[in-house]
Design a protein around this motif. Structure first.
Motif, PDB file in Angstrom:
ATOM      1  N   THR A 191       1.750 -58.914-103.252  1.00  0.00           N
ATOM      2  CA  THR A 191       2.005 -59.235-101.845  1.00  0.00           C
ATOM      3  C   THR A 191       3.202 -60.163-101.711  1.00  0.00           C
ATOM      4  N   THR A 192       3.215 -61.193-102.544  1.00  0.00           N
ATOM      5  CA  THR A 192       4.331 -62.142-102.515  1.00  0.00           C
ATOM      6  C   THR A 192       5.634 -61.458-102.898  1.00  0.00           C
ATOM      7  N   GLY A 193       5.573 -60.602-103.926  1.00  0.00           N
ATOM      8  CA  GLY A 193       6.781 -59.913-104.381  1.00  0.00           C
ATOM      9  C   GLY A 193       7.337 -58.959-103.340  1.00  0.00           C
ATOM     10  N   VAL A 194       6.452 -58.204-102.700  1.00  0.00           N
ATOM     11  CA  VAL A 194       6.897 -57.245-101.686  1.00  0.00           C
ATOM     12  C   VAL A 194       7.493 -57.973-100.485  1.00  0.00           C
ATOM     13  N   ALA A 195       6.825 -59.059-100.046  1.00  0.00           N
ATOM     14  CA  ALA A 195       7.335 -59.837 -98.910  1.00  0.00           C
ATOM     15  C   ALA A 195       8.698 -60.446 -99.232  1.00  0.00           C
ATOM     16  N   THR A 196       8.812 -61.020-100.422  1.00  0.00           N
ATOM     17  CA  THR A 196      10.077 -61.636-100.834  1.00  0.00           C
ATOM     18  C   THR A 196      11.178 -60.588-100.960  1.00  0.00           C
ATOM     19  N   GLY A 197      10.847 -59.458-101.584  1.00  0.00           N
ATOM     20  CA  GLY A 197      11.836 -58.394-101.752  1.00  0.00           C
ATOM     21  C   GLY A 197      12.331 -57.843-100.427  1.00  0.00           C
ATOM     22  N   ALA A 198      11.406 -57.681 -99.465  1.00  0.00           N
ATOM     23  CA  ALA A 198      11.793 -57.159 -98.156  1.00  0.00           C
ATOM     24  C   ALA A 198      12.748 -58.110 -97.441  1.00  0.00           C
ATOM     25  N   VAL A 199      12.443 -59.414 -97.493  1.00  0.00           N
ATOM     26  CA  VAL A 199      13.307 -60.398 -96.841  1.00  0.00           C
ATOM     27  C   VAL A 199      14.666 -60.456 -97.515  1.00  0.00           C
ATOM     28  N   ILE A 200      14.692 -60.403 -98.842  1.00  0.00           N
ATOM     29  CA  ILE A 200      15.968 -60.457 -99.571  1.00  0.00           C
ATOM     30  C   ILE A 200      16.818 -59.233 -99.258  1.00  0.00           C
ATOM     31  N   MET A 201      16.195 -58.054 -99.248  1.00  0.00           N
ATOM     32  CA  MET A 201      16.951 -56.821 -99.012  1.00  0.00           C
ATOM     33  C   MET A 201      17.519 -56.743 -97.606  1.00  0.00           C
ATOM     34  N   PHE A 202      16.689 -57.081 -96.620  1.00  0.00           N
ATOM     35  CA  PHE A 202      17.115 -56.922 -95.230  1.00  0.00           C
ATOM     36  C   PHE A 202      17.615 -58.230 -94.614  1.00  0.00           C
ATOM     37  N   GLY A 203      17.559 -59.302 -95.394  1.00  0.00           N
ATOM     38  CA  GLY A 203      18.072 -60.584 -94.930  1.00  0.00           C
ATOM     39  C   GLY A 203      19.530 -60.551 -94.506  1.00  0.00           C
ATOM     40  N   PRO A 204      20.410 -59.860 -95.260  1.00  0.00           N
ATOM     41  CA  PRO A 204      21.820 -59.803 -94.835  1.00  0.00           C
ATOM     42  C   PRO A 204      22.008 -59.254 -93.428  1.00  0.00           C
ATOM     43  N   ILE A 205      21.165 -58.283 -93.035  1.00  0.00           N
ATOM     44  CA  ILE A 205      21.253 -57.710 -91.686  1.00  0.00           C
ATOM     45  C   ILE A 205      20.801 -58.744 -90.650  1.00  0.00           C
ATOM     46  N   VAL A 206      19.703 -59.429 -90.951  1.00  0.00           N
ATOM     47  CA  VAL A 206      19.211 -60.483 -90.055  1.00  0.00           C
ATOM     48  C   VAL A 206      20.266 -61.568 -89.890  1.00  0.00           C
ATOM     49  N   GLU A 207      20.881 -61.959 -91.010  1.00  0.00           N
ATOM     50  CA  GLU A 207      21.888 -63.014 -90.969  1.00  0.00           C
ATOM     51  C   GLU A 207      23.112 -62.593 -90.155  1.00  0.00           C
ATOM     52  N   TYR A 208      23.492 -61.344 -90.283  1.00  0.00           N
ATOM     53  CA  TYR A 208      24.662 -60.862 -89.533  1.00  0.00           C
ATOM     54  C   TYR A 208      24.396 -60.921 -88.028  1.00  0.00           C
ATOM     55  N   TYR A 209      23.235 -60.394 -87.616  1.00  0.00           N
ATOM     56  CA  TYR A 209      22.935 -60.375 -86.187  1.00  0.00           C
ATOM     57  C   TYR A 209      22.637 -61.769 -85.640  1.00  0.00           C
ATOM     58  N   ALA A 210      22.113 -62.663 -86.488  1.00  0.00           N
ATOM     59  CA  ALA A 210      21.841 -64.027 -86.024  1.00  0.00           C
ATOM     60  C   ALA A 210      23.119 -64.732 -85.610  1.00  0.00           C
ATOM     61  N   ASP A 211      24.230 -64.374 -86.247  1.00  0.00           N
ATOM     62  CA  ASP A 211      25.506 -65.037 -85.941  1.00  0.00           C
ATOM     63  C   ASP A 211      26.440 -64.196 -85.073  1.00  0.00           C
TER      64      ASP A 211
END
Length: 247
Positions: A191-211
């Motif tokens: 559970t921890t690995g899947v949650a962490t992996g999902a955030v890491i993979m799609f984090g760049p998209i979140v970061e782009y739209y946040a700014d």
């Protein structure tokens, strides 16, 4: 319908109203350099972590661990986005402690105080050690419009899976939880690995739209939040109007 559920829904509605009002007041809160970019990160990452944690380890764990993890990681990524260096040792230790506390709160009801406290201590120490080795949320930070997973990020995710799995096994031994210990530890790690992996993979998209989220879209998003909040808050009145029994 349970009165606890009804109260939770009403609180969620009030929270959405508050968030929606803040998005509508974007200019008053400082525009692009105000707190809404950080708020966007907090909401998004808390929801992502909350969903994955909740699916794997239950609703309470999803809320407690999702919120604490989402908030702390958002502050760290926000510093990276503004070009600031990472937090000093005490700051990273504090973030680790907050996340550990969230894990403890999430596990307390289903696994007991001893298991939850031991897990919080082990995971906090583990995170501080990872920070000392250069493994932190903002590693290989790069906002972009596509998923991304570098070698170091992948290795960090794998280490997190095995680290949390071992921590859960140790806590099961300490709290004398023998039945199903291996299965539960595996569930915690995955559970921890899947949650962490999902955030890491799609984090760049979140970061782009946040700014880069346009002001008009900020306003539209704020209106959607307010309408959603109104709908949730009105549930208690519909329950009374339709004479739905509340236990």
């Amino acid at each position: 319908m349970n009165h606890h559920v009804l109260a939770s829904v009403s609180i969620a509605g009030t929270t959405l109203d508050l968030l929606g009002g803040m998005y509508l007041a974007y200019d008053l809160l400082g525009g692009q350099h105000g707190p809404l970019r950080l708020l966007t990160r907090i909401v998004t990452y808390s929801v992502i972590f909350g969903i994955f944690y909740g699916l794997g380890l239950g609703l309470i764990f999803g809320i407690a661990a999702g919120v604490t993890t989402g908030i702390t990681i958002s502050f760290e990524l926000n510093r990276a986005a503004t070009g600031k260096p990472h937090y000093p040792v005490w700051g990273e230790a504090l973030c680790s402690l907050i996340r550990g506390a969230g894990f403890a709160i999430g596990l307390y009801k289903q696994d007991g105080l001893l298991f939850a406290a031991a897990f919080a201590v082990l995971t906090t120490v583990g995170q501080i050690f990872a920070y000392s080795r250069g493994m932190r949320p903002a590693i290989d930070y790069s906002p972009q419009l596509r998923p991304r997973l570098t070698r170091r990020q992948f290795l960090g995710t794998v280490n997190r899976v095995f680290g949390w799995l071992i921590a859960a096994l140790i806590c099961s031994f300490v709290s004398h939880r023998v039945e199903g210990a291996w299965l539960f530890a595996l569930r915690v790690g995955l559970t921890t690995g899947v949650a962490t992996g999902a955030v890491i993979m799609f984090g760049p998209i979140v970061e782009y739209y946040a700014d880069h989220l346009p002001e008009r879209r900020m306003g539209v998003f704020g209106i959607c939040l307010i309408l959603s909040g109104f709908a949730l808050q009105s549930l208690q009145y519909w329950v009374a109007l339709l004479d739905v029994k509340v236990s």
